[in-house]
Design a protein around this motif. Sequence first.
Motif, PDB file in Angstrom:
ATOM      1  N   ASP A   1     -12.181  -9.665  34.907  1.00  0.00           N
ATOM      2  CA  ASP A   1     -13.551 -10.154  34.728  1.00  0.00           C
ATOM      3  C   ASP A   1     -14.523  -8.981  34.687  1.00  0.00           C
ATOM      4  N   TYR A   2     -15.485  -9.066  33.766  1.00  0.00           N
ATOM      5  CA  TYR A   2     -16.478  -7.995  33.614  1.00  0.00           C
ATOM      6  C   TYR A   2     -17.879  -8.592  33.569  1.00  0.00           C
ATOM      7  N   TYR A   3     -18.839  -7.844  34.135  1.00  0.00           N
ATOM      8  CA  TYR A   3     -20.208  -8.324  34.246  1.00  0.00           C
ATOM      9  C   TYR A   3     -21.185  -7.253  33.763  1.00  0.00           C
TER      10      TYR A   3
ATOM     11  N   THR B   1     -23.650 -16.287  29.651  1.00  0.00           N
ATOM     12  CA  THR B   1     -24.868 -15.786  30.276  1.00  0.00           C
ATOM     13  C   THR B   1     -25.347 -16.762  31.351  1.00  0.00           C
TER      14      THR B   1
ATOM     15  N   SER C   1     -14.188 -12.565  30.505  1.00  0.00           N
ATOM     16  CA  SER C   1     -12.864 -12.314  31.062  1.00  0.00           C
ATOM     17  C   SER C   1     -11.938 -11.957  29.910  1.00  0.00           C
TER      18      SER C   1
ATOM     19  N   ASN D   1     -27.376 -12.392  33.931  1.00  0.00           N
ATOM     20  CA  ASN D   1     -26.017 -11.898  34.110  1.00  0.00           C
ATOM     21  C   ASN D   1     -25.150 -12.295  32.927  1.00  0.00           C
ATOM     22  N   ASN D   2     -24.609 -11.303  32.220  1.00  0.00           N
ATOM     23  CA  ASN D   2     -23.659 -11.546  31.127  1.00  0.00           C
ATOM     24  C   ASN D   2     -22.261 -11.255  31.653  1.00  0.00           C
ATOM     25  N   MET D   3     -21.316 -12.094  31.307  1.00  0.00           N
ATOM     26  CA  MET D   3     -19.969 -11.924  31.845  1.00  0.00           C
ATOM     27  C   MET D   3     -18.910 -12.375  30.851  1.00  0.00           C
TER      28      MET D   3
ATOM     29  N   GLY E   1     -25.427  -7.183  34.022  1.00  0.00           N
ATOM     30  CA  GLY E   1     -26.654  -7.905  34.349  1.00  0.00           C
ATOM     31  C   GLY E   1     -27.876  -7.014  34.359  1.00  0.00           C
TER      32      GLY E   1
END
Length: 272
Positions: free
Chosen positions: A78-80, A235, A253, A249-251, A82
Amino acid sequence: MSTSVELSFVKNFEAEVHLQYQQMGSKLRNTIRIKNNVTGSSTVFQKVGKGTASTKARHGKVPVMNVDHTPVECSLQDYYAGDWVDQLDELKTNINEQQVVAKAGAFALGRKTDELIISQLASSSTQAGAGTDGMTKAKVLTAFEKLGEIDVPDDGQRFAVVGWKQWSELLNIEEFANADYVGDDDLPWKGTQAKRWLGALWLPHSGLPKSGNVRKCFWYHKTAVGHAIGAEVKTDITWHGDRAAHFVNNMMSQGACLIDPSGVVTLPCLES
């Protein structure tokens, strides 16, 4: 002061992030195998070996090729990405601020996607040249020969990614940049910095690994690397009253894996 974001704002923002990520975030995502909607922390790509044809006796059974199927596991992470958007900035420059933050988040996730892919390309051991010179015609032809010797398909799905220094060096190769060789439609001087040459789509990239004065470039087939997507770019926007701002926050996987090392040739190039 409102403590929530208008629904239309959220939808527009999410659409903008997704669009920017798809169009400009990642340069390599569409050059490899992709598996969408993965459930769980990992998935499997199949590596299929070569079959052998043989004869059979009259009325005999058709011989079985016994093609080797090797599963290659691809783990997801998982990557974020923000950032804060001040409420008063939204009121003054709502649309511009939305686009700026959306692009920043999309580009950050796009760079991470390419980073995952490049790290897998770099794990291949097949190499053309020793990194004692730049991108030369001889080095390109050596890589071309290596791909052909192991029967990597010349089916329009070969890609070559190089650094910007190497792209400049390619422009000095007449067969790469002269219309007399490649035709007017494939000249690299026209707008978008990507072109077809020797059966591959060549494109420059700023994120290729560099060790000392040696930059690693790669020539590969689309089926050699896999990219698994558990969750596309999403988002989430929340209001924080103590900051009088929204946190965007943008995320995502995702994961990448090297499926067939023989389908990747590294071109090490000296870069001072």
